[in-house]
Scaffold this motif. Structure first.
Motif, PDB file in Angstrom:
ATOM      1  N   HIS A 305      -5.314  -0.794 -21.374  1.00  0.00           N
ATOM      2  CA  HIS A 305      -4.288  -0.579 -20.353  1.00  0.00           C
ATOM      3  C   HIS A 305      -4.921  -0.220 -19.021  1.00  0.00           C
ATOM      4  CE1 HIS A 305      -0.965  -0.874 -23.157  1.00  0.00           C
ATOM      5  NE2 HIS A 305      -1.554  -0.009 -23.966  1.00  0.00           N
ATOM      6  N   LEU A 306      -4.148  -0.397 -17.952  1.00  0.00           N
ATOM      7  CA  LEU A 306      -4.571  -0.084 -16.592  1.00  0.00           C
ATOM      8  C   LEU A 306      -3.885   1.175 -16.096  1.00  0.00           C
ATOM      9  CD1 LEU A 306      -4.233  -3.657 -15.053  1.00  0.00           C
ATOM     10  CD2 LEU A 306      -6.380  -2.472 -15.538  1.00  0.00           C
ATOM     11  N   ALA A 307      -4.582   1.920 -15.240  1.00  0.00           N
ATOM     12  CA  ALA A 307      -3.933   3.013 -14.517  1.00  0.00           C
ATOM     13  C   ALA A 307      -2.979   2.407 -13.496  1.00  0.00           C
ATOM     14  CB  ALA A 307      -4.986   3.875 -13.822  1.00  0.00           C
ATOM     15  N   ARG A 308      -2.037   3.191 -13.036  1.00  0.00           N
ATOM     16  CA  ARG A 308      -1.027   2.671 -12.099  1.00  0.00           C
ATOM     17  C   ARG A 308      -1.675   2.106 -10.837  1.00  0.00           C
ATOM     18  NH1 ARG A 308       4.897   4.866 -11.359  1.00  0.00           N
ATOM     19  NH2 ARG A 308       5.616   3.575  -9.611  1.00  0.00           N
ATOM     20  N   ALA A 309      -2.655   2.815 -10.285  1.00  0.00           N
ATOM     21  CA  ALA A 309      -3.309   2.358  -9.062  1.00  0.00           C
ATOM     22  C   ALA A 309      -4.056   1.047  -9.294  1.00  0.00           C
ATOM     23  CB  ALA A 309      -4.271   3.431  -8.549  1.00  0.00           C
ATOM     24  N   ASP A 310      -4.667   0.891 -10.482  1.00  0.00           N
ATOM     25  CA  ASP A 310      -5.404  -0.336 -10.771  1.00  0.00           C
ATOM     26  C   ASP A 310      -4.458  -1.520 -10.994  1.00  0.00           C
ATOM     27  OD1 ASP A 310      -7.957   0.783 -10.574  1.00  0.00           O
ATOM     28  OD2 ASP A 310      -7.860   1.538 -12.629  1.00  0.00           O
ATOM     29  N   ALA A 311      -3.315  -1.271 -11.612  1.00  0.00           N
ATOM     30  CA  ALA A 311      -2.317  -2.330 -11.771  1.00  0.00           C
ATOM     31  C   ALA A 311      -1.801  -2.778 -10.406  1.00  0.00           C
ATOM     32  CB  ALA A 311      -1.167  -1.844 -12.650  1.00  0.00           C
ATOM     33  N   HIS A 312      -1.553  -1.817  -9.546  1.00  0.00           N
ATOM     34  CA  HIS A 312      -1.105  -2.124  -8.182  1.00  0.00           C
ATOM     35  C   HIS A 312      -2.149  -2.958  -7.447  1.00  0.00           C
ATOM     36  CE1 HIS A 312      -1.218  -1.111  -3.830  1.00  0.00           C
ATOM     37  NE2 HIS A 312       0.100  -1.310  -3.909  1.00  0.00           N
ATOM     38  N   ALA A 313      -3.408  -2.537  -7.509  1.00  0.00           N
ATOM     39  CA  ALA A 313      -4.474  -3.242  -6.792  1.00  0.00           C
ATOM     40  C   ALA A 313      -4.657  -4.656  -7.324  1.00  0.00           C
ATOM     41  CB  ALA A 313      -5.783  -2.453  -6.911  1.00  0.00           C
ATOM     42  N   LEU A 314      -4.534  -4.812  -8.638  1.00  0.00           N
ATOM     43  CA  LEU A 314      -4.719  -6.121  -9.261  1.00  0.00           C
ATOM     44  C   LEU A 314      -3.699  -7.125  -8.741  1.00  0.00           C
ATOM     45  CD1 LEU A 314      -6.387  -7.599 -11.416  1.00  0.00           C
ATOM     46  CD2 LEU A 314      -4.737  -6.808 -13.105  1.00  0.00           C
ATOM     47  N   LEU A 315      -2.432  -6.753  -8.710  1.00  0.00           N
ATOM     48  CA  LEU A 315      -1.399  -7.683  -8.265  1.00  0.00           C
ATOM     49  C   LEU A 315      -1.472  -7.910  -6.758  1.00  0.00           C
ATOM     50  CD1 LEU A 315       0.833  -9.522  -9.084  1.00  0.00           C
ATOM     51  CD2 LEU A 315       2.440  -7.599  -9.045  1.00  0.00           C
ATOM     52  N   VAL A 316      -1.846  -6.897  -5.997  1.00  0.00           N
ATOM     53  CA  VAL A 316      -2.017  -7.082  -4.557  1.00  0.00           C
ATOM     54  C   VAL A 316      -3.105  -8.119  -4.283  1.00  0.00           C
ATOM     55  CG1 VAL A 316      -2.898  -5.975  -2.453  1.00  0.00           C
ATOM     56  CG2 VAL A 316      -1.112  -4.858  -3.801  1.00  0.00           C
ATOM     57  N   HIS A 317      -4.225  -8.018  -5.009  1.00  0.00           N
ATOM     58  CA  HIS A 317      -5.306  -8.986  -4.832  1.00  0.00           C
ATOM     59  C   HIS A 317      -4.847 -10.391  -5.232  1.00  0.00           C
ATOM     60  CE1 HIS A 317      -8.451  -5.544  -5.306  1.00  0.00           C
ATOM     61  NE2 HIS A 317      -7.935  -5.589  -4.101  1.00  0.00           N
ATOM     62  N   ALA A 318      -4.042 -10.493  -6.282  1.00  0.00           N
ATOM     63  CA  ALA A 318      -3.523 -11.788  -6.709  1.00  0.00           C
ATOM     64  C   ALA A 318      -2.611 -12.388  -5.637  1.00  0.00           C
ATOM     65  CB  ALA A 318      -2.777 -11.647  -8.031  1.00  0.00           C
ATOM     66  N   LEU A 319      -1.766 -11.567  -5.047  1.00  0.00           N
ATOM     67  CA  LEU A 319      -0.871 -12.055  -3.998  1.00  0.00           C
ATOM     68  C   LEU A 319      -1.632 -12.431  -2.734  1.00  0.00           C
ATOM     69  CD1 LEU A 319       2.076  -9.545  -4.517  1.00  0.00           C
ATOM     70  CD2 LEU A 319       2.081 -11.999  -5.012  1.00  0.00           C
ATOM     71  N   ASP A 320      -2.702 -11.711  -2.444  1.00  0.00           N
ATOM     72  CA  ASP A 320      -3.553 -12.083  -1.314  1.00  0.00           C
ATOM     73  C   ASP A 320      -4.165 -13.465  -1.544  1.00  0.00           C
ATOM     74  OD1 ASP A 320      -3.024  -9.753   0.047  1.00  0.00           O
ATOM     75  OD2 ASP A 320      -4.868  -8.736  -0.600  1.00  0.00           O
ATOM     76  N   ALA A 321      -4.605 -13.720  -2.786  1.00  0.00           N
ATOM     77  CA  ALA A 321      -5.181 -15.023  -3.114  1.00  0.00           C
ATOM     78  C   ALA A 321      -4.127 -16.116  -2.996  1.00  0.00           C
ATOM     79  CB  ALA A 321      -5.760 -14.993  -4.528  1.00  0.00           C
ATOM     80  N   TYR A 322      -2.910 -15.824  -3.414  1.00  0.00           N
ATOM     81  CA  TYR A 322      -1.814 -16.789  -3.293  1.00  0.00           C
ATOM     82  C   TYR A 322      -1.565 -17.137  -1.830  1.00  0.00           C
ATOM     83  CZ  TYR A 322       2.753 -18.950  -4.161  1.00  0.00           C
ATOM     84  OH  TYR A 322       3.794 -19.827  -4.233  1.00  0.00           O
ATOM     85  N   ARG A 323      -1.545 -16.134  -0.982  1.00  0.00           N
ATOM     86  CA  ARG A 323      -1.293 -16.380   0.445  1.00  0.00           C
ATOM     87  C   ARG A 323      -2.419 -17.199   1.070  1.00  0.00           C
ATOM     88  NH1 ARG A 323       1.824 -14.800   4.560  1.00  0.00           N
ATOM     89  NH2 ARG A 323       3.054 -13.377   3.278  1.00  0.00           N
ATOM     90  N   ARG A 324      -3.663 -16.908   0.696  1.00  0.00           N
ATOM     91  CA  ARG A 324      -4.770 -17.685   1.248  1.00  0.00           C
ATOM     92  C   ARG A 324      -4.660 -19.152   0.845  1.00  0.00           C
ATOM     93  NH1 ARG A 324      -7.729 -13.033  -0.229  1.00  0.00           N
ATOM     94  NH2 ARG A 324      -8.424 -14.029  -2.180  1.00  0.00           N
ATOM     95  N   GLU A 325      -4.155 -19.402  -0.358  1.00  0.00           N
ATOM     96  CA  GLU A 325      -4.047 -20.771  -0.848  1.00  0.00           C
ATOM     97  C   GLU A 325      -2.852 -21.504  -0.252  1.00  0.00           C
ATOM     98  OE1 GLU A 325      -5.116 -24.070  -3.367  1.00  0.00           O
ATOM     99  OE2 GLU A 325      -6.185 -22.263  -2.752  1.00  0.00           O
ATOM    100  N   HIS A 326      -1.710 -20.817  -0.104  1.00  0.00           N
ATOM    101  CA  HIS A 326      -0.462 -21.481   0.266  1.00  0.00           C
ATOM    102  C   HIS A 326       0.077 -21.072   1.634  1.00  0.00           C
ATOM    103  CE1 HIS A 326       0.134 -23.525  -3.550  1.00  0.00           C
ATOM    104  NE2 HIS A 326      -0.243 -22.420  -4.155  1.00  0.00           N
ATOM    105  N   HIS A 327      -0.584 -20.092   2.264  1.00  0.00           N
ATOM    106  CA  HIS A 327      -0.180 -19.645   3.600  1.00  0.00           C
ATOM    107  C   HIS A 327       1.242 -19.099   3.629  1.00  0.00           C
ATOM    108  CE1 HIS A 327      -3.855 -21.659   4.818  1.00  0.00           C
ATOM    109  NE2 HIS A 327      -3.394 -22.774   4.295  1.00  0.00           N
TER     110      HIS A 327
END
Length: 484
Positions: A305-327
């Protein structure tokens, strides 16, 4: 109340926006989904690396695959269709291009060194030798994808756990949903790909028994009919060269969705437990890989399992990658995980979605099996698409099973349902399960329609098998094509 229903087989999109339920028939009849697109690979420059006595035979077989390869038999024509050939006027509407300049033979001296070395030294030596040859070939950027013939004499080695996955490039592998193992099986596929994640070009590893009928597969491996082998290899090469063999069927009214799969892996020495994320972008299936932070095994359920802060950071990084790909940002997120959600994990993921103003976040724990089974009259297993609703937050879905289009059950063992356990149900069970069933078809390592896991978790599981050999500070490829 327990209830059951049989879902329709999801359709996929092919050339000209045509539809079909089976990838092979869709490509044969309509071409790949990106047919006619300016960036579709009309010619794939293939680099060849391997033992000299394999390269000539492999090249001859690939030349043979330019023309149709007959179906296995007439008894199951939908399960074993012919391969239409690989050329610009048929099938994937592309051609494979080879040249002596883009071929690197592993020397007899190096092969003897691999053969005479003891385990695990032989595996390490083989990876080093192949890495050097591949780097030499890619220096001038003349190829789109590399086809790597592995040495016949090489034996993969077991670590503290002797249970090892089959190589992802081999045909086919049944999907499994592994809990994080200790230092597990070490194989040529994972080690070589881990060493080459910095390259622009993906690699495809192939055994001699794939193209040479006179060579028996290694113990524990089976061989499909020739047409099926040609199908699987050419679709994988097309995808790795940047092509889109097929897409999920999406209505113009559907919200843009970002699919995220979260899986866990241990480092090779077993000292740390980390996360890997395979993020699948919309209906094309293009994935961007995001590495997560540390996870911990819970004393309560013995799951990572992930700590709350790590779960938050993980999805934020994923959304950043999505934005870089699709603008742009997606309107919704579908997140699948290989273990149950804790309150901290669900809260951390929701925090990230709220922070980025995402309209919907749907989280589901996908289990490898459920403590339930379905039966139907006669001896045949349940139909693929059978959905059993065990409760508001507990569904059992048969992603493998008997298939009416094939007129048989194509598996070897009794099929087991996967479990879908939504954190907070936002859609009815049928709609939720239908999406998971469609995502099982986004697998470019096999062309049958009956994958067992959704691509979110299949991708994450393949990624973690490679990343466990990579130091935390190593730069890694973000395209899924480099891991499959």
């Amino acid at each position: 109340m327990i209830s059951s229903v049989i879902l329709d087989e999801p359709e996929l999109e092919f050339g000209g926006a045509a539809r079909h339920i089976d990838p092979r028939f869709g490509i044969t009849n309509y071409g790949p989904a990106d047919l006619g697109a300016a960036d579709a690979p009309r010619a794939i420059r293939v680099g060849l690396v391997g033992p000299a006595d394999q390269l000539d035979g492999l090249r001859r077989w690939l030349e043979r695959c330019r023309e149709p390869i007959a179906a296995k038999d007439e008894k199951y024509p939908h399960l074993f269709p012919e391969f239409p050939g690989c050329d610009t006027d048929r099938g994937l509407h592309t051609t494979l291009v080879f040249s002596d300049r883009n071929t690197r033979a592993i020397s007899s001296r190096d092969l003897r060194a691999i053969e005479t070395a003891g385990q695990p030294a032989a595996l390490t030596k083989a990876v080093s030798i192949y890495t050097e040859e591949i780097r030499t070939l890619t220096d001038e950027n003349r190829v789109d994808v590399l086809l790597v013939a592995r040495p016949e004499q090489l034996i993969d080695t077991a670590g503290r756990s002797a249970r090892g996955p089959k190589e992802a490039d081999e045909l086919p592998a049944r999907d499994t949903l592994d809990e994080p193992p200790p230092a597990q099986f070490a194989n040529f596929h994972d080690l070589l790909k881990a060493r080459l994640l910095h390259l622009r070009q993906p690699i495809q590893i192939i055994r001699r028994s794939t193209w040479d009928e006179a060579t028996r597969p290694p113990e524990g491996h089976s061989r499909q009919d020739e047409a099926s082998r040609a199908w699987n290899l050419h679709v994988a090469l097309y995808y790795k060269a940047g092509g889109v063999p097929w897409r999920l069927l999406r209505s113009p009214a559907d919200l843009t969705t970002c699919y995220v799969g979260v899986a866990f892996y241990r480092s090779d020495d077993g000292s740390s437990l980390s996360t890997s994320v395979a993020q699948v972008f919309n209906e094309r299936g293009d994935g961007v890989i995001v590495r997560g932070g540390p996870a911990r095994i819970s004393r309560t359920d013995r799951q990572p399992h992930l700590a709350r802060a790590d779960a938050h950071a993980l999805l934020v990084h994923a959304l950043d990658a999505y934005r870089r790909e699709h603008h742009t940002a997606p309107a919704g997120i579908v997140l699948h995980k290989t273990s149950a959600f804790t309150d901290d994990e669900a809260g951390g993921f929701q925090d990230a979605a709220d922070e980025r103003f995402i309209d919907t976040l749907e989280m589901s724990w996908i289990t490898s099996s459920e403590g339930a089974a379905a039966f139907r009259p006669g001896d045949a297993p349940p139909l693929r698409g059978t959905l059993v609703t065990l409760g508001e937050r507990e569904l059992a879905l048969y992603a493998t099973g008997s298939i009416e289009f094939y007129r048989t059950y194509p598996g070897m063992y009794i099929p087991r349902p996967i479990g879908i356990r939504p954190v907070t149900p936002t859609r009815n069970p049928r709609e939720l399960a239908a999406e998971v069933l469609a995502l099982t078809k986004m697998n470019w390592n096999q062309t049958r329609l009956d994958g067992r896991l959704p691509v979110t978790l299949r991708t994450a599981n393949q990624v973690k098998s490679v990343l466990r050999f990579c130091p935390p500070d190593q730069a890694v490829a973000t395209r899924y094509a480099h891991y499959m």
